[in-house]
Each structure stands twice: as structure tokens, then as C-alpha cells.
Design a protein around this motif. Structure first.
Motif, mmCIF file in Angstrom:
data_model
loop_
_atom_site.group_PDB
_atom_site.id
_atom_site.type_symbol
_atom_site.label_atom_id
_atom_site.label_comp_id
_atom_site.label_asym_id
_atom_site.label_seq_id
_atom_site.Cartn_x
_atom_site.Cartn_y
_atom_site.Cartn_z
ATOM 1 N N LEU A 56 0.829 -1.207 0.000
ATOM 2 C CA LEU A 56 0.000 0.000 0.000
ATOM 3 C C LEU A 56 0.869 1.265 0.000
ATOM 4 C CD1 LEU A 56 -2.907 1.082 0.117
ATOM 5 C CD2 LEU A 56 -2.693 1.075 2.598
ATOM 6 N N LEU A 57 1.893 1.268 0.837
ATOM 7 C CA LEU A 57 2.802 2.415 0.897
ATOM 8 C C LEU A 57 3.550 2.602 -0.424
ATOM 9 C CD1 LEU A 57 3.734 4.529 2.993
ATOM 10 C CD2 LEU A 57 5.608 2.992 3.564
ATOM 11 N N LEU A 58 3.994 1.524 -1.001
ATOM 12 C CA LEU A 58 4.695 1.571 -2.287
ATOM 13 C C LEU A 58 3.780 2.110 -3.385
ATOM 14 C CD1 LEU A 58 7.252 0.823 -3.936
ATOM 15 C CD2 LEU A 58 6.264 -1.444 -4.215
ATOM 16 N N MET A 59 2.550 1.609 -3.446
ATOM 17 C CA MET A 59 1.607 2.069 -4.475
ATOM 18 C C MET A 59 1.245 3.541 -4.278
ATOM 19 S SD MET A 59 -0.755 -1.378 -5.012
ATOM 20 C CE MET A 59 -2.202 -0.467 -4.808
ATOM 21 N N GLY A 72 8.337 14.616 -4.393
ATOM 22 C CA GLY A 72 9.351 14.353 -3.357
ATOM 23 C C GLY A 72 8.830 13.390 -2.299
ATOM 24 N N MET A 73 7.603 13.646 -1.851
ATOM 25 C CA MET A 73 6.989 12.756 -0.860
ATOM 26 C C MET A 73 6.731 11.382 -1.479
ATOM 27 S SD MET A 73 5.961 12.236 2.180
ATOM 28 C CE MET A 73 5.570 13.713 3.060
ATOM 29 N N GLY A 74 6.376 11.350 -2.751
ATOM 30 C CA GLY A 74 6.138 10.084 -3.444
ATOM 31 C C GLY A 74 7.379 9.219 -3.513
ATOM 32 N N ILE A 75 8.510 9.868 -3.802
ATOM 33 C CA ILE A 75 9.782 9.132 -3.838
ATOM 34 C C ILE A 75 10.079 8.537 -2.470
ATOM 35 C CG2 ILE A 75 12.287 9.393 -4.077
ATOM 36 C CD1 ILE A 75 11.706 11.472 -6.296
ATOM 37 N N ALA A 76 9.912 9.344 -1.421
ATOM 38 C CA ALA A 76 10.186 8.866 -0.062
ATOM 39 C C ALA A 76 9.272 7.701 0.320
ATOM 40 C CB ALA A 76 10.032 10.016 0.931
ATOM 41 N N LEU A 77 7.974 7.823 0.019
ATOM 42 C CA LEU A 77 7.030 6.759 0.363
ATOM 43 C C LEU A 77 7.287 5.489 -0.456
ATOM 44 C CD1 LEU A 77 3.650 8.681 0.786
ATOM 45 C CD2 LEU A 77 5.151 7.788 2.565
ATOM 46 N N ALA A 78 7.579 5.659 -1.742
ATOM 47 C CA ALA A 78 7.859 4.500 -2.590
ATOM 48 C C ALA A 78 9.117 3.772 -2.116
ATOM 49 C CB ALA A 78 7.996 4.932 -4.049
ATOM 50 N N LEU A 79 10.148 4.530 -1.766
ATOM 51 C CA LEU A 79 11.372 3.911 -1.242
ATOM 52 C C LEU A 79 11.112 3.201 0.079
ATOM 53 C CD1 LEU A 79 14.159 6.529 -2.044
ATOM 54 C CD2 LEU A 79 13.950 4.213 -2.935
ATOM 55 N N GLY A 81 8.267 1.995 1.202
ATOM 56 C CA GLY A 81 7.467 0.806 0.925
ATOM 57 C C GLY A 81 8.289 -0.307 0.300
ATOM 58 N N GLY A 82 9.184 0.051 -0.612
ATOM 59 C CA GLY A 82 10.044 -0.944 -1.252
ATOM 60 C C GLY A 82 11.004 -1.600 -0.271
ATOM 61 N N VAL A 83 11.605 -0.791 0.589
ATOM 62 C CA VAL A 83 12.522 -1.336 1.600
ATOM 63 C C VAL A 83 11.765 -2.227 2.580
ATOM 64 C CG1 VAL A 83 13.996 -0.691 3.562
ATOM 65 C CG2 VAL A 83 14.223 0.515 1.388
ATOM 66 N N LEU A 85 9.011 -3.844 2.044
ATOM 67 C CA LEU A 85 8.635 -5.058 1.323
ATOM 68 C C LEU A 85 9.827 -6.010 1.194
ATOM 69 C CD1 LEU A 85 6.238 -6.357 -0.155
ATOM 70 C CD2 LEU A 85 7.027 -5.229 -2.233
ATOM 71 N N TYR A 86 10.994 -5.467 0.903
ATOM 72 C CA TYR A 86 12.202 -6.274 0.743
ATOM 73 C C TYR A 86 12.566 -7.005 2.037
ATOM 74 C CZ TYR A 86 17.043 -7.554 -0.137
ATOM 75 O OH TYR A 86 18.203 -8.251 -0.259
ATOM 76 N N PHE A 87 12.431 -6.330 3.174
ATOM 77 C CA PHE A 87 12.849 -6.912 4.446
ATOM 78 C C PHE A 87 11.757 -7.710 5.152
ATOM 79 C CE2 PHE A 87 16.226 -3.708 4.029
ATOM 80 C CZ PHE A 87 17.314 -4.536 4.227
ATOM 81 N N THR A 88 10.564 -7.781 4.580
ATOM 82 C CA THR A 88 9.499 -8.587 5.172
ATOM 83 C C THR A 88 9.680 -10.028 4.714
ATOM 84 O OG1 THR A 88 7.976 -6.719 5.173
ATOM 85 C CG2 THR A 88 7.001 -8.900 5.369
ATOM 86 N N LYS A 89 10.084 -10.884 5.631
ATOM 87 C CA LYS A 89 10.349 -12.292 5.313
ATOM 88 C C LYS A 89 9.398 -13.186 6.101
ATOM 89 C CE LYS A 89 14.069 -11.248 2.956
ATOM 90 N NZ LYS A 89 13.926 -11.021 1.567
ATOM 91 N N ASP A 90 8.979 -14.257 5.471
ATOM 92 C CA ASP A 90 8.161 -15.247 6.160
ATOM 93 C C ASP A 90 9.014 -15.984 7.183
ATOM 94 O OD1 ASP A 90 6.061 -14.518 4.560
ATOM 95 O OD2 ASP A 90 6.138 -16.294 3.282
ATOM 96 N N SER A 91 8.353 -16.584 8.153
ATOM 97 C CA SER A 91 9.036 -17.389 9.160
ATOM 98 C C SER A 91 8.556 -18.827 9.053
ATOM 99 C CB SER A 91 8.731 -16.860 10.567
ATOM 100 O OG SER A 91 9.244 -15.573 10.737
#
Length: 129
Positions: A56-59, A72-79, A81-83, A85-91
Motif C-alpha cells: 500500500l505504501l509503495l503504491m 518528493g513525498m512520493g519518492i520517499a514513500l515509494a522507497l 514501501g520498497g525497503v 517489502l524487501y525486508f518482510t520475510k516469512d518465518s
């Protein structure tokens, strides 16, 4: 009268590291100890982490890129959200089934590590007979 002293039986260790110990009679993980005689089965339980907030944050960030006023705010939110998403790992968990309940005996993000523990617990269960 003669006194017979029997030596305690040496426990066979099937797996041991800093986090987990599996012997023929016990599964020890953190502050929990499970008696092998009470374990009816074990399985690899997949714990899925929600990625909805990150997506949601990325979109939202991507949508904000289309307006020059919010770029500017869009770049910050997209980054962000991307970070996220990248660090969200299943257990994954060693799921212990006993006669009375189910419990996660140990949880980690590394599926292969959990599988090694499961293999050791299964070996210990077979060893006990």
C-alpha cells in the motif's frame, strides 16, 4: 547385602547448537523443554508475514510521483514501501503436536535450518521406538 549402583543412561544427541538441542528424550528450545514421549508428531509450519502495508505504501508513493507537487513525498514513500517489502520475510516453525495441544517449538526465518531440526526430532522419535 550388596548395593548396586547403576549409571544413568547417556543421552544420544541428534542436533545441538546455540538455540536448540534434540536428544532421544528431550527437545529443548529457548526456555521450553518438550519430552519426546509426549510428542506425537512434528511438522514444518509456514508463518506468512503480511505485506499489505508495504504494498500500500509503495503504491501510494508511485501514485504521488505523477503529481509534481507531491513527487518528493512520493519518492520517499515509494522507497520506504520498497525497503519494507524487501525486508518482510516469512518465518517457519517447528510445530509440535502432542496429545493435548499444538505449539511452535522453535521459529526462524531459515527454512533449511528448521528442516534440520525437524529431521533431528524425527530421528529421535524413531530412536525411542
Amino acid at each position: 547385602m550388596e548395593t548396586t549402583i547403576t549409571q544413568p543412561q547417556q543421552e544420544t544427541v541428534f542436533f545441538q547448537d546455540a538455540n536448540v538441542t534434540v536428544t532421544q528424550s528431550r527437545f529443548i528450545s529457548g526456555g521450553q523443554t518438550f519430552a519426546m514421549r509426549n510428542i506425537s508428531s512434528v511438522s514444518n509450519f509456514h508463518i506468512k508475514k503480511s505485506r499489505a502495508g508495504a504494498i500500500l505504501l509503495l503504491m501510494l508513493g508511485i501514485l504521488m510521483l505523477f503529481s509534481e507537487a507531491t513527487r518528493g513525498m512520493g519518492i520517499a514513500l515509494a522507497l520506504a514501501g520498497g525497503v519494507w517489502l524487501y525486508f518482510t520475510k516469512d518465518s517457519y516453525a517447528v510445530r509440535i503436536n502432542s496429545n493435548s495441544a499444538e505449539a511452535n517449538g522453535f521459529v526462524a526465518k531459515d527454512r533449511d535450518y528448521i528442516q534440520k531440526i525437524l529431521d533431528a526430532v524425527n530421528e529421535a522419535m524413531v530412536f525411542r521406538g
